[in-house]
Design a protein around this motif. Structure first.
Motif, PDB file in Angstrom:
ATOM      1  N   SER A 174     -44.011 -27.979 -25.246  1.00  0.00           N
ATOM      2  CA  SER A 174     -42.742 -28.716 -26.174  1.00  0.00           C
ATOM      3  C   SER A 174     -41.764 -27.923 -26.075  1.00  0.00           C
ATOM      4  CB  SER A 174     -43.195 -29.002 -27.651  1.00  0.00           C
ATOM      5  OG  SER A 174     -42.042 -29.362 -28.398  1.00  0.00           O
ATOM      6  N   MET A 176     -39.711 -27.272 -28.737  1.00  0.00           N
ATOM      7  CA  MET A 176     -39.427 -26.916 -30.181  1.00  0.00           C
ATOM      8  C   MET A 176     -39.103 -25.524 -30.302  1.00  0.00           C
ATOM      9  SD  MET A 176     -43.540 -26.628 -31.379  1.00  0.00           S
ATOM     10  CE  MET A 176     -43.854 -27.910 -30.857  1.00  0.00           C
ATOM     11  N   GLU A 178     -38.979 -21.733 -30.910  1.00  0.00           N
ATOM     12  CA  GLU A 178     -40.131 -20.526 -30.737  1.00  0.00           C
ATOM     13  C   GLU A 178     -41.222 -20.498 -32.042  1.00  0.00           C
ATOM     14  OE1 GLU A 178     -42.985 -19.257 -28.384  1.00  0.00           O
ATOM     15  OE2 GLU A 178     -41.236 -20.145 -27.470  1.00  0.00           O
ATOM     16  N   GLN A 179     -40.392 -20.404 -33.216  1.00  0.00           N
ATOM     17  CA  GLN A 179     -40.941 -20.089 -34.432  1.00  0.00           C
ATOM     18  C   GLN A 179     -41.817 -21.335 -34.795  1.00  0.00           C
ATOM     19  OE1 GLN A 179     -37.888 -19.140 -37.186  1.00  0.00           O
ATOM     20  NE2 GLN A 179     -37.115 -21.431 -37.287  1.00  0.00           N
ATOM     21  N   ASN A 180     -41.376 -22.540 -34.605  1.00  0.00           N
ATOM     22  CA  ASN A 180     -42.187 -23.541 -34.675  1.00  0.00           C
ATOM     23  C   ASN A 180     -43.408 -23.641 -33.782  1.00  0.00           C
ATOM     24  OD1 ASN A 180     -40.193 -24.351 -36.520  1.00  0.00           O
ATOM     25  ND2 ASN A 180     -39.504 -26.077 -35.564  1.00  0.00           N
ATOM     26  N   ARG A 181     -43.165 -23.334 -32.660  1.00  0.00           N
ATOM     27  CA  ARG A 181     -44.123 -23.256 -31.641  1.00  0.00           C
ATOM     28  C   ARG A 181     -45.579 -22.193 -32.252  1.00  0.00           C
ATOM     29  NH1 ARG A 181     -43.588 -24.561 -26.732  1.00  0.00           N
ATOM     30  NH2 ARG A 181     -41.441 -23.516 -27.014  1.00  0.00           N
ATOM     31  N   GLU A 182     -45.016 -21.105 -32.614  1.00  0.00           N
ATOM     32  CA  GLU A 182     -46.036 -20.111 -32.835  1.00  0.00           C
ATOM     33  C   GLU A 182     -46.784 -20.854 -34.221  1.00  0.00           C
ATOM     34  OE1 GLU A 182     -43.882 -16.598 -34.025  1.00  0.00           O
ATOM     35  OE2 GLU A 182     -43.408 -16.257 -31.809  1.00  0.00           O
ATOM     36  N   LEU A 183     -46.130 -21.361 -35.206  1.00  0.00           N
ATOM     37  CA  LEU A 183     -46.626 -21.805 -36.330  1.00  0.00           C
ATOM     38  C   LEU A 183     -47.799 -23.059 -36.104  1.00  0.00           C
ATOM     39  CD1 LEU A 183     -46.762 -22.557 -39.414  1.00  0.00           C
ATOM     40  CD2 LEU A 183     -45.185 -24.110 -39.322  1.00  0.00           C
ATOM     41  N   LEU A 184     -47.675 -23.888 -35.232  1.00  0.00           N
ATOM     42  CA  LEU A 184     -48.357 -24.886 -34.586  1.00  0.00           C
ATOM     43  C   LEU A 184     -49.588 -24.090 -34.035  1.00  0.00           C
ATOM     44  CD1 LEU A 184     -46.198 -27.741 -33.293  1.00  0.00           C
ATOM     45  CD2 LEU A 184     -47.330 -27.495 -35.541  1.00  0.00           C
ATOM     46  N   GLU A 187     -51.793 -23.014 -36.530  1.00  0.00           N
ATOM     47  CA  GLU A 187     -52.650 -24.130 -37.157  1.00  0.00           C
ATOM     48  C   GLU A 187     -53.829 -24.640 -36.297  1.00  0.00           C
ATOM     49  OE1 GLU A 187     -52.565 -25.394 -40.531  1.00  0.00           O
ATOM     50  OE2 GLU A 187     -50.839 -23.680 -40.739  1.00  0.00           O
ATOM     51  N   TYR A 207     -50.976 -33.082 -38.821  1.00  0.00           N
ATOM     52  CA  TYR A 207     -49.748 -32.218 -39.100  1.00  0.00           C
ATOM     53  C   TYR A 207     -49.037 -32.010 -37.723  1.00  0.00           C
ATOM     54  CZ  TYR A 207     -47.074 -28.083 -40.091  1.00  0.00           C
ATOM     55  OH  TYR A 207     -46.081 -27.274 -40.164  1.00  0.00           O
TER      56      TYR A 207
END
Length: 208
Positions: A174, A176, A178-184, A187, A207
């Motif tokens: 994706s 997106m 990088e910080q969002n990728r690390e979050l996903l 999860e 989510y």
């Protein structure tokens, strides 16, 4: 060719060439408009040839202007036979048919059979292509998952199901931030540690 002929006898070879005595077979012209039966036979043969030519790569596209100019059903039957990629025995059977209406019918039947074979060949080719494409996709996905594992330094993704592996691949691919990728990814890591089918695992997947 100049004329049809019937083999009478074979002669001894001359400098390696086959020689034979033949008896010419005369054949009167048969105008396409001579009768309703001839017109119908010509239409059936032309329709079969048109369908065959559309599916085959062996028929020159400029042949249709030549065919349209032919007004003799006899000549038309020979021309269509000439440009059809049929087996030798099939062409021989067509050429040996003396009655022009019957010859056109035999030709149409041969073209329809060849068209059916082409359809089967295309179906097989498409199945093989789909199988190759799937194998390539699976290989790409496995390589992508391996790259993700190496990047994250995790060994816990080795036994992922296909849908989980695809989900992980989508996260990695994706665009997106990088910080969002690390979050996903965190999860996702938490989700794969949970027992399958639990409500928490389902919520995390929704989510993601």
């Amino acid at each position: 060719g100049v004329s049809k002929a019937k083999l009478s006898s074979m002669r001894p070879r001359v400098k390696g060439s086959l020689m034979a005595d033949v008896v010419p077979i005369s054949e009167a012209e048969c105008p396409v408009s001579s009768s309703a039966e001839v017109q119908a036979a010509v239409r059936v043969a032309l329709n079969s040839f048109s369908s065959y030519a559309s599916a085959s790569d062996s028929v020159p596209r400029n042949i249709f202007s030549q065919i349209a100019a032919i007004t003799d059903a006899v000549r038309l039957s020979y021309t269509l036979t000439q440009y059809a990629s049929l087996y030798f025995k099939e062409k021989q059977r067509i050429l040996e048919t003396q009655d022009v209406i019957e010859r056109l019918a035999v030709l149409a039947q041969a073209l329809d059979s060849e068209l059916e074979i082409i359809g089967i060949e295309n179906s097989i080719a498409n199945k093989v292509k789909d199988r190759i494409d799937k194998n390539q996709r699976d290989f790409y996905l496995r390589e992508q998952i391996r790259a993700i594992q190496e990047e994250l330094g995790d060994d816990e993704y080795d036994d992922l199901s296909d849908d989980m592996a695809e989900l992980l691949s989508k996260i990695h691919a994706s665009a997106m931030p990088e910080q969002n990728r690390e979050l996903l990814l965190r999860e996702f890591q938490r989700m794969v540690k949970l027992p399958p089918g639990t409500q928490e695992a389902a919520l995390i997947r929704t989510y993601i």
